[in-house]
Design an enzyme around this catalytic site. Structure first.
Site, PDB file in Angstrom:
ATOM      1  N   SER A   1       0.840  -1.192   0.000  1.00  0.00           N
ATOM      2  CA  SER A   1       0.000   0.000   0.000  1.00  0.00           C
ATOM      3  C   SER A   1       0.882   1.252   0.000  1.00  0.00           C
ATOM      4  CB  SER A   1      -0.938  -0.086   1.211  1.00  0.00           C
ATOM      5  OG  SER A   1      -2.055   0.744   1.031  1.00  0.00           O
TER       6      SER A   1
ATOM      7  N   ASP B   1      -8.812  -6.460  -4.413  1.00  0.00           N
ATOM      8  CA  ASP B   1      -8.587  -5.113  -3.867  1.00  0.00           C
ATOM      9  C   ASP B   1      -9.515  -4.115  -4.547  1.00  0.00           C
ATOM     10  OD1 ASP B   1      -7.375  -2.592  -3.134  1.00  0.00           O
ATOM     11  OD2 ASP B   1      -5.516  -3.677  -2.727  1.00  0.00           O
TER      12      ASP B   1
ATOM     13  N   HIS C   1      -7.810  -5.604  -0.043  1.00  0.00           N
ATOM     14  CA  HIS C   1      -6.596  -4.842   0.250  1.00  0.00           C
ATOM     15  C   HIS C   1      -5.904  -5.324   1.522  1.00  0.00           C
ATOM     16  CE1 HIS C   1      -3.799  -1.616  -0.216  1.00  0.00           C
ATOM     17  NE2 HIS C   1      -4.031  -1.182   1.007  1.00  0.00           N
TER      18      HIS C   1
END
Lengths: 356, 356
Positions: free
Chosen positions: B140, B294, B323
């Site tokens: 991320s 995601d 995610h």
């Protein structure tokens, strides 16, 4: 009561009101002198078998769906008698903002999809004496109503087109609904529903609009800056002009009424919680029509339900607009929806007598 | 300054602080006596060529990534010297909540991904005299830092594993970030950043957590009630126990500092806005590792960037956790990530000398 100029014939065009009288609701409360707003297009034939019912989505009215009703289109008023009923709580029908004390605003009763469909059934059967619907269709919450119709009145509904919606609310939808309801309720001006000015909650409504912006379209829509093709000059121009501009005139409590209804939509209430049994009741020919890029009604969820419906087909529609493909802003999206509706209406299932 | 017990060695384990001195930031402001928190695992070999750098994600610290560092795992401290640096603004490093007036809280300067990477470069080169990194990896915002490293210091980075993140923030991510920042800022207790108690903004933090709940996992995760396998008894138990429980101890301004940084992450700042030129600089062997479910770093967005990276492969990882697969709550997710990291580390690109 709140005076809100948005909910007028000036904005939404002429509409009729159908009186429900005192209407008992599934959750146990009651609408006093309840009314649903509606419009019709075309002419009911003498056999009364050329009718189509087209309920609408969250935040909408008949006006938003009317773009699919026109001569030469699938929903052709030369051929069909098309009824576009308003949801309870849509602002034109009996709704939190237009209900006098003590039952208005935050005291407005909880309404269900089943209540809407029962109200529409009264309209269809009592007002128009119709016993056969060639097609029930709807988008999003309109799809919920479509499924509810097909399950509740299986002998009446010949064809059904639930577009980008589910028969049973999904848990992910439920938390999404919570998040956009919270966007409104977190505005102190909402005041637990007891605001006095129609546009007092504008900050909450703008916030609500921006939560919708995250989930309503596709990631690819933003990546490709598809808003340019829709006439916006920048992302922020689109966020304000399209999203905030759309929701800002509306009544917050009316939206919350519809949101709660959406969150509790579930056809399995008709069969003691058994979704397969509920969907198994459907006699209509059904096209389940999800939008491929939809972030909160993914094809997978729609397909799982479609598999439980006897005479059904899964017919996904591609669109960068994700859930909002139904706004028909890109002509190819509108055409894809149109083409499927034409195909469905051409399936020989109790063909209507010609208009005479 | 705000005293917040969450940002302590009791909670996060022992860590070191590396002093940046007065550190000029890309946006023009300056960190006074800036520090980044970090930990290391394993031993740097004499050739100083067995180092791995593993920055962390939004809202995290080294502690959240440490679950991937253990004997027998890909990131094996018997073989590698693994540095887990903390972001500026993560609460352990110099951050809004621990910076004295006049620069703390709402007056904390704007920090970029490039600032973090330059700070980490100082740590790596000045503190440890390391010129070669066998692997930079991150999830991320950690992926943003990974890309920034590979673009900015192409000769140092031998392998890179950006996991579920992009080199250039997408417009959809940007509006998602706006919506979760707004969830905090709309709490009146936030007071434009000038709260005085560490947990004053708990309502905003809970709201922020629930926006994350909508986007952070997959629709299918909720459909399958996968939270049961993670030990929760109901959806609401999961919403409070997992999501609110995770974010609630944190400092709102620290989160907002990281969120702004995320929103402005873009390696093309290194090449005058030319993303292809920036990614074309990368010399590392790169595994681009998106998570298939995601919702805000879709495979498509990661693939578009992967195609611009010379020596790269797209290696998507399936997981119901969307995610948040990187939390490794389901062992099969952790194993899938592990396996790819092992495979990448086995690619012969400047093999490290054994630890002596």
């Amino acid at each position: 009561m709140i005076e809100n100029e948005y909910y007028s014939q000036d904005v939404h065009g002429p509409f009729e009101l159908f009186s429900l009288g005192d209407f008992e609701l599934e959750m146990g409360e009651k609408l006093r002198d309840g009314k649903i707003a509606y419009i019709t297009r075309g002419t009911l034939n003498t056999a009364k078998d050329n009718a189509i019912l087209f309920p609408h989505m969250y935040s909408g009215t008949h006006k938003h769906m009317e773009i699919f009703v026109s001569e030469g289109m699938a929903l052709d008023p030369k051929e069909y008698f098309i009824i576009l009923p308003g949801q309870i709580g849509n602002g034109l029908s009996t709704s939190p903002h237009n209900t006098p004390p003590p039952f208005g605003q935050a005291a407005f009763p909880k309404v269900t999809i089943g209540d809407d469909v029962r109200a529409q059934h009264k309209l269809v059967t009592e007002k128009f004496d119709i016993e056969t619907l060639q097609l029930v269709l709807g988008w999003s919450m309109g799809a919920q109503q479509t499924y509810e119709w097909a399950v509740r009145y299986p002998d009446m509904v010949k064809r059904a087109a639930p577009i980008a919606g589910t028969a049973q609310v999904t848990p992910h939808d439920s938390i999404f609904i919570d998040s956009h309801m919270e966007a409104i309720k977190s505005d102190p001006a909402w005041n637990n529903g007891w605001y006095t000015e129609p546009h007092a909650v504008h900050i909450g409504l703008r916030r609500h609009a921006r939560v919708w912006a995250v989930m309503g379209l596709s990631t690819q829509f933003y990546k490709e800056e598809a808003w340019r093709r829709a006439g916006y000059s920048s992302l922020e121009d689109f966020m304000v002009g399209f999203w905030e501009g759309y929701f800002l005139p509306m009544d917050p409590n009316d939206l919350l009424c519809m949101a709660w209804k959406w969150q509790h939509g579930d056809v399995s209430k008709n069969t003691g919680g058994d979704l397969e049994a509920a969907l198994g009741r459907i006699k209509a020919k059904v096209f389940v029509m999800p939008f491929e890029e939809d972030m909160f009604f993914p094809v997978r969820d729609c397909e799982a339900e479609q598999k439980m419906i006897p005479n059904s087909e899964l017919r996904p529609i591609p669109s960068l607009w994700g859930h909002f493909a139904m706004f028909g802003i890109f002509p190819e999206d509108k055409k894809a929806i149109e083409d499927l509706l034409k195909e469905l209406l051409a399936v020989p299932v109790g063909v209507p007598t010609a208009v005479r």
